[in-house]
Design an enzyme around this catalytic site. Structure first.
Site, PDB file in Angstrom:
ATOM      1  N   HIS A 155      31.363  53.883  32.232  1.00 47.76           N
ATOM      2  CA  HIS A 155      32.157  52.709  31.850  1.00 47.76           C
ATOM      3  C   HIS A 155      32.282  51.739  33.023  1.00 47.76           C
ATOM      4  O   HIS A 155      32.100  50.521  32.860  1.00 47.76           O
ATOM      5  CB  HIS A 155      33.540  53.161  31.376  1.00 47.76           C
ATOM      6  CG  HIS A 155      34.517  52.056  31.171  1.00 47.76           C
ATOM      7  ND1 HIS A 155      34.652  51.382  29.981  1.00 47.76           N
ATOM      8  CD2 HIS A 155      35.396  51.473  32.019  1.00 47.76           C
ATOM      9  CE1 HIS A 155      35.575  50.450  30.086  1.00 47.76           C
ATOM     10  NE2 HIS A 155      36.042  50.477  31.323  1.00 47.76           N
ATOM     11  N   GLU A 156      32.590  52.257  34.215  1.00 47.32           N
ATOM     12  CA  GLU A 156      32.733  51.391  35.389  1.00 47.32           C
ATOM     13  C   GLU A 156      31.399  50.768  35.779  1.00 47.32           C
ATOM     14  O   GLU A 156      31.337  49.607  36.188  1.00 47.32           O
ATOM     15  CB  GLU A 156      33.323  52.177  36.560  1.00 47.32           C
ATOM     16  CG  GLU A 156      34.735  52.713  36.316  1.00 47.32           C
ATOM     17  CD  GLU A 156      35.743  51.630  35.971  1.00 47.32           C
ATOM     18  OE1 GLU A 156      35.557  50.469  36.401  1.00 47.32           O
ATOM     19  OE2 GLU A 156      36.724  51.932  35.273  1.00 47.32           O
ATOM     20  N   HIS A 159      30.892  47.746  33.683  1.00 46.88           N
ATOM     21  CA  HIS A 159      31.571  46.537  34.169  1.00 46.88           C
ATOM     22  C   HIS A 159      30.706  45.813  35.198  1.00 46.88           C
ATOM     23  O   HIS A 159      30.604  44.579  35.181  1.00 46.88           O
ATOM     24  CB  HIS A 159      32.909  46.904  34.810  1.00 46.88           C
ATOM     25  CG  HIS A 159      34.033  47.072  33.836  1.00 46.88           C
ATOM     26  ND1 HIS A 159      34.357  46.122  32.894  1.00 46.88           N
ATOM     27  CD2 HIS A 159      34.921  48.094  33.665  1.00 46.88           C
ATOM     28  CE1 HIS A 159      35.405  46.534  32.184  1.00 46.88           C
ATOM     29  NE2 HIS A 159      35.745  47.729  32.636  1.00 46.88           N
ATOM     30  N   GLU A 207      36.259  45.139  28.182  1.00 48.91           N
ATOM     31  CA  GLU A 207      36.453  46.581  28.008  1.00 48.91           C
ATOM     32  C   GLU A 207      35.548  47.127  26.906  1.00 48.91           C
ATOM     33  O   GLU A 207      34.933  48.190  27.052  1.00 48.91           O
ATOM     34  CB  GLU A 207      37.915  46.894  27.692  1.00 48.91           C
ATOM     35  CG  GLU A 207      38.854  46.714  28.858  1.00 48.91           C
ATOM     36  CD  GLU A 207      38.467  47.566  30.056  1.00 48.91           C
ATOM     37  OE1 GLU A 207      37.851  48.634  29.889  1.00 48.91           O
ATOM     38  OE2 GLU A 207      38.768  47.149  31.178  1.00 48.91           O
TER      39      GLU A 207
END
Length: 287
Positions: A155-156, A159, A207
């Site tokens: 997930h990071e 980003h 997100e």
């Protein structure tokens, strides 16, 4: 010959006057600009003492430029007290192994990622520009298995690949009124990056995008994609959302979206990282 010299001197004189007028005009504009403490000094521009980045350049940085910005943000975070795990290199190596596996199958494999363990009991993770990812020990303990931890890391990474942090930096520079006609100073952009890492949440769209990028990246890396859903679901169903979700909006909607992705995809082709006992034994020996 005399006529030629006179003509040459006249041309030089005119060019000097035009150049002087341009400098005086720039100084005049600078003096008329509101918020003089934030204005860019004419001598800084002339002598290159301050690096200026235009708004369009922020989100179009090269990999090298973004890495340089991220390195400065990382240094500033550490000067302000952020600690990296230093008790045992094994925990850093463990996280780095997961991170590099996911980095190679990410949407931006050319980014030189750095994964750091932060000794903090709160459940949190964050990323800054240039491939810097931070995972706190509290989150590593909260995860039941490696697939859940890999889901957070993916997930990071999402980003960073989506350049969400750079977009936020640009928007914050505009909102704070430090984006001038010339651009924004790099040191001011670094300060904004530190603010974003500590306190400012990502948008709902960012997100969702990072969740999707992380979900598909997990599959490409061979991790069971249920890991990211399971971790989000566990945190969202708790009595009070931990820091990781309190600064990331709409946890229930995110879990629902991940369920939809799982249902619309084929059954995960791999169950890598789903052994709870193996993960817990390894984590207990590391942190």
């Amino acid at each position: 010959m005399l006529q030629f010299l006179n003509s040459l001197l006249n041309r030089i004189h005119r060019r000097w006057l035009y150049g002087t007028a341009a400098v005086l005009m720039a100084v005049g504009i600078g003096l008329a600009t509101p918020r003089p403490s934030q204005a860019i000094g004419i001598w800084d521009l002339i002598f290159g003492g301050v690096q200026i980045i235009q708004a369009t350049q922020i989100t179009n940085m090269s990999v090298e430029q973004e890495r340089d910005l991220g390195t400065q943000i990382d240094s500033q975070l550490k000067r302000q007290g952020l600690r990296a795990y230093r008790e045992d290199a094994a925990v850093d190596n463990y996280l780095d192994g997961i991170g590099q596996r996911l980095a190679q199958t990410s949407d931006c494999p050319n980014v030189p990622f750095t994964f750091q363990v932060v000794p903090d009991d709160s459940v949190n993770a964050f990323a800054t520009a240039g491939g810097y990812v931070y995972i706190q020990t509290g989150l590593m303990r909260e995860a039941d298995n490696e697939a859940e931890l890999a889901g957070v890391v993916a997930h990071e990474i999402g980003h960073i690949c989506g350049r969400h942090g750079l977009n936020q930096m640009k928007n914050q520079a505009i909102a704070q009124g430090i984006m001038t006609a010339a651009g924004v100073r790099q040191d001011q952009l670094v300060n904004i990056g530190v603010q974003l890492a500590y306190s400012l949440p990502n948008s709902r769209g960012d997100e969702t995008n990072a969740d999707e990028r992380g979900f598909y990246n997990m599959g490409r890396a061979g991790y069971d994609q249920r890991g990211i859903r399971d971790f989000m679901q566990k945190l969202a169903s708790g009595g009070s959302p931990p820091e990781f979700l309190s600064t990331h909006p709409n946890p229930a909607n995110r879990v629902s979206h991940l369920n939809n992705l799982l249902n619309s995809s084929a059954t995960p082709s791999s169950n890598a990282g789903m052994n709870n006992n193996q993960y817990q034994a390894q984590i207990n020996s590391l942190i």
